[in-house]
Design a protein around this motif. Structure first.
Motif, PDB file in Angstrom:
ATOM      1  N   UNK A   1       0.833  -1.204   0.000  1.00 49.33           N
ATOM      2  CA  UNK A   1       0.000   0.000   0.000  1.00 49.33           C
ATOM      3  C   UNK A   1       0.864   1.249   0.000  1.00 49.33           C
ATOM      4  N   UNK A   2       1.883   1.265   0.844  1.00 54.26           N
ATOM      5  CA  UNK A   2       2.781   2.420   0.875  1.00 54.26           C
ATOM      6  C   UNK A   2       3.508   2.577  -0.453  1.00 54.26           C
ATOM      7  N   UNK A   3       3.961   1.475  -1.032  1.00 56.96           N
ATOM      8  CA  UNK A   3       4.665   1.534  -2.311  1.00 56.96           C
ATOM      9  C   UNK A   3       3.765   2.091  -3.410  1.00 56.96           C
ATOM     10  N   UNK A   4       2.532   1.611  -3.464  1.00 58.43           N
ATOM     11  CA  UNK A   4       1.608   2.066  -4.513  1.00 58.43           C
ATOM     12  C   UNK A   4       1.328   3.558  -4.384  1.00 58.43           C
ATOM     13  N   UNK A   5       1.323   4.058  -3.159  1.00 53.99           N
ATOM     14  CA  UNK A   5       1.045   5.475  -2.939  1.00 53.99           C
ATOM     15  C   UNK A   5       2.318   6.313  -2.947  1.00 53.99           C
ATOM     16  N   UNK A   6       3.464   5.672  -3.120  1.00 51.41           N
ATOM     17  CA  UNK A   6       4.717   6.410  -3.166  1.00 51.41           C
ATOM     18  C   UNK A   6       5.094   7.046  -1.847  1.00 51.41           C
ATOM     19  N   UNK A   7       4.758   6.390  -0.744  1.00 53.63           N
ATOM     20  CA  UNK A   7       5.002   6.958   0.577  1.00 53.63           C
ATOM     21  C   UNK A   7       6.090   6.178   1.312  1.00 53.63           C
ATOM     22  N   UNK A   8       7.029   6.866   1.943  1.00 51.00           N
ATOM     23  CA  UNK A   8       8.034   6.156   2.738  1.00 51.00           C
ATOM     24  C   UNK A   8       7.458   5.606   4.033  1.00 51.00           C
ATOM     25  N   UNK A   9       6.390   6.245   4.528  1.00 50.23           N
ATOM     26  CA  UNK A   9       5.727   5.775   5.743  1.00 50.23           C
ATOM     27  C   UNK A   9       4.291   6.288   5.753  1.00 50.23           C
ATOM     28  N   UNK A  10       3.454   5.636   6.534  1.00 47.90           N
ATOM     29  CA  UNK A  10       2.069   6.055   6.672  1.00 47.90           C
ATOM     30  C   UNK A  10       1.802   6.612   8.059  1.00 47.90           C
ATOM     31  N   UNK A  11       0.718   7.327   8.177  1.00 48.52           N
ATOM     32  CA  UNK A  11       0.334   7.855   9.481  1.00 48.52           C
ATOM     33  C   UNK A  11      -0.119   6.742  10.407  1.00 48.52           C
ATOM     34  N   UNK A  12      -0.959   5.840   9.903  1.00 48.43           N
ATOM     35  CA  UNK A  12      -1.487   4.770  10.761  1.00 48.43           C
ATOM     36  C   UNK A  12      -1.818   3.547   9.933  1.00 48.43           C
ATOM     37  N   UNK A  13      -1.632   2.385  10.543  1.00 44.42           N
ATOM     38  CA  UNK A  13      -2.069   1.109   9.974  1.00 44.42           C
ATOM     39  C   UNK A  13      -3.163   0.563  10.880  1.00 44.42           C
ATOM     40  N   UNK A  14      -4.349   0.325  10.292  1.00 49.19           N
ATOM     41  CA  UNK A  14      -5.520  -0.079  11.067  1.00 49.19           C
ATOM     42  C   UNK A  14      -5.958  -1.484  10.683  1.00 49.19           C
TER      43      UNK A  14
ATOM     44  N   UNK B   1       1.670  -5.760  13.634  1.00 39.63           N
ATOM     45  CA  UNK B   1       1.481  -4.322  13.423  1.00 39.63           C
ATOM     46  C   UNK B   1       2.470  -3.511  14.255  1.00 39.63           C
ATOM     47  N   UNK B   2       2.679  -3.939  15.494  1.00 40.12           N
ATOM     48  CA  UNK B   2       3.613  -3.218  16.358  1.00 40.12           C
ATOM     49  C   UNK B   2       5.031  -3.250  15.762  1.00 40.12           C
ATOM     50  N   UNK B   3       5.401  -4.382  15.152  1.00 36.91           N
ATOM     51  CA  UNK B   3       6.713  -4.493  14.530  1.00 36.91           C
ATOM     52  C   UNK B   3       6.863  -3.506  13.378  1.00 36.91           C
ATOM     53  N   UNK B   4       5.807  -3.352  12.570  1.00 43.13           N
ATOM     54  CA  UNK B   4       5.849  -2.392  11.467  1.00 43.13           C
ATOM     55  C   UNK B   4       5.970  -0.959  11.983  1.00 43.13           C
ATOM     56  N   UNK B   5       5.308  -0.684  13.095  1.00 41.71           N
ATOM     57  CA  UNK B   5       5.436   0.637  13.712  1.00 41.71           C
ATOM     58  C   UNK B   5       6.859   0.842  14.232  1.00 41.71           C
ATOM     59  N   UNK B   6       7.409  -0.160  14.902  1.00 41.63           N
ATOM     60  CA  UNK B   6       8.754  -0.045  15.458  1.00 41.63           C
ATOM     61  C   UNK B   6       9.799   0.163  14.365  1.00 41.63           C
ATOM     62  N   UNK B   7       9.540  -0.375  13.174  1.00 37.42           N
ATOM     63  CA  UNK B   7      10.476  -0.205  12.061  1.00 37.42           C
ATOM     64  C   UNK B   7      10.298   1.139  11.352  1.00 37.42           C
ATOM     65  N   UNK B   8       9.327   1.920  11.776  1.00 38.87           N
ATOM     66  CA  UNK B   8       9.137   3.251  11.224  1.00 38.87           C
ATOM     67  C   UNK B   8       8.266   3.320   9.990  1.00 38.87           C
ATOM     68  N   UNK B   9       7.589   2.214   9.630  1.00 42.59           N
ATOM     69  CA  UNK B   9       6.736   2.260   8.443  1.00 42.59           C
ATOM     70  C   UNK B   9       5.419   2.986   8.712  1.00 42.59           C
ATOM     71  N   UNK B  10       4.961   2.934   9.952  1.00 42.14           N
ATOM     72  CA  UNK B  10       3.733   3.628  10.335  1.00 42.14           C
ATOM     73  C   UNK B  10       3.961   4.300  11.688  1.00 42.14           C
ATOM     74  N   UNK B  11       3.439   5.502  11.814  1.00 40.00           N
ATOM     75  CA  UNK B  11       3.598   6.231  13.068  1.00 40.00           C
ATOM     76  C   UNK B  11       2.667   5.707  14.152  1.00 40.00           C
ATOM     77  N   UNK B  12       1.516   5.173  13.722  1.00 41.35           N
ATOM     78  CA  UNK B  12       0.509   4.727  14.679  1.00 41.35           C
ATOM     79  C   UNK B  12      -0.078   3.407  14.209  1.00 41.35           C
ATOM     80  N   UNK B  13      -0.633   2.656  15.156  1.00 38.76           N
ATOM     81  CA  UNK B  13      -1.385   1.449  14.816  1.00 38.76           C
ATOM     82  C   UNK B  13      -2.708   1.476  15.562  1.00 38.76           C
ATOM     83  N   UNK B  14      -3.698   0.786  15.007  1.00 37.51           N
ATOM     84  CA  UNK B  14      -5.007   0.784  15.640  1.00 37.51           C
ATOM     85  C   UNK B  14      -5.935  -0.180  14.934  1.00 37.51           C
ATOM     86  N   UNK B  15      -7.228   0.062  15.060  1.00 37.23           N
ATOM     87  CA  UNK B  15      -8.196  -0.845  14.455  1.00 37.23           C
ATOM     88  C   UNK B  15      -9.482  -0.112  14.130  1.00 37.23           C
TER      89      UNK B  15
END
Length: 301
Positions: free
Chosen positions: A95-108, A127-141
């Motif tokens: 999803x990030x690649x398709x949108x050309x984004x290095x990171x997203x605000x949140x992964x839900x 999800x927490x691992x993706x946040x820790x790696x800096x791909x998303x600033x926040x996680x939620x649902x």
């Protein structure tokens, strides 16, 4: 005073019923231009959040159309847990690649029920691992009331929860769920602000799940008319006045629809008893279970 646009989030949609000339029937270049116009309109108005889903061609169109520099924070949703944890992670990265984004605000997590099952903890850890790696600033649902979102929030401590609450189904507010989510430290995004299109639907176009509540819905429309409120203005005024809401997600299919939403959001807040417009619990539950009505926002303004 902050602008109402500061608390608006947009979800771009491409259903042909909503935007026959902007996306679905137009050549690729014209569809990208339409998305570019929509995003520039949002940026100029001060809208800061774009909500996305991993389906259709919207992510690619967004990636081709961001204004530069982009002012948007982007939320991404997962695919279903049934697809497997590896697929969830791969699709979020895609999803990030398709949108050309290095990171997203949140992964839900798209369906909070996935977090309650046997693999729920493993899903959250992924999800927490993706946040820790800096791909998303926040996680939620994303959750409904039936998912027990307050209990989930106390257990998982999400950064963000997206939950339906609207003029017709006010239960998340009146039953204290929004307050509990905020107390748990979650940022709250309000979804289904237009009640899946029911606010714009005539009685004959209601889905079978709501046919038995046509009289109640007619009564709501009559009260709005008596107060000289159009349904969109009322829906946005209600949602934007929820004190717990950080953002209100409105689906839009074109720049013209977005301009109509912005005009309604900036209209003076009406002095009205919101509780008198809510459906009774059985009807509100039916609303939550009904399929979306394909509608077009009146964009003549």
């Amino acid at each position: 005073m902050p602008s109402p646009a500061d608390r608006l989030a947009i979800a771009a949609v491409t259903e042909p019923e909503r935007a026959p000339d902007a996306f679905m029937t137009a050549p690729v270049g014209a569809r990208e231009d339409a998305m570019r116009h929509l995003l520039q309109t949002a940026a100029d108005a001060g809208v800061g959040v774009v909500a996305t889903r991993p389906e259709g061609d919207v992510e690619r169109l967004l990636g081709q159309a961001w204004p530069f520099p982009s002012p948007f924070r982007v939320t991404v949703r997962t695919v279903a847990l049934a697809d497997g944890l590896d697929r969830i992670e791969a699709r979020a990265r895609r999803s990030l690649e398709r949108m050309g984004l290095p990171r997203g605000e949140a992964l839900l997590v798209s369906n909070a029920a996935d977090l309650a099952g046997a693999e729920g903890r493993a899903l959250w850890d992924r999800l927490r691992s993706l946040k820790d790696r800096g791909l998303f600033r926040k996680i939620g649902f994303c959750a409904t009331l039936d998912d027990g979102p307050a209990l989930l929030a106390r257990r998982l401590q999400p950064d963000l929860v997206q939950i339906p609450c609207n003029l017709l189904d006010q239960r998340a507010s009146t039953e204290g769920v929004l307050a509990e989510l905020k107390a748990a430290g979650a940022e709250i995004h309000i979804a289904h602000v237009f009640a899946q299109g029911v606010l714009f639907a005539a009685g004959e176009s209601l889905p079978p799940e709501l046919a038995g509540h046509a009289l109640a819905l007619s009564r709501v429309r009559r009260r709005l008319a008596e107060s000289r409120l159009d349904p969109m203005q009322a829906a946005l005024a209600f949602a934007l006045n929820l004190p717990e809401a950080s953002a209100v997600v409105a689906s839009v299919a074109s720049a013209a629809e977005l301009r109509a939403v912005l005009a309604a959001a900036h209209a003076p807040a009406p002095a009205i008893d919101w509780s008198a417009l809510a459906l009774e619990t059985p009807a509100a539950r039916s609303l939550g279970q009904a399929a979306d009505i394909r509608y077009r926002i009146n964009s003549a303004a």
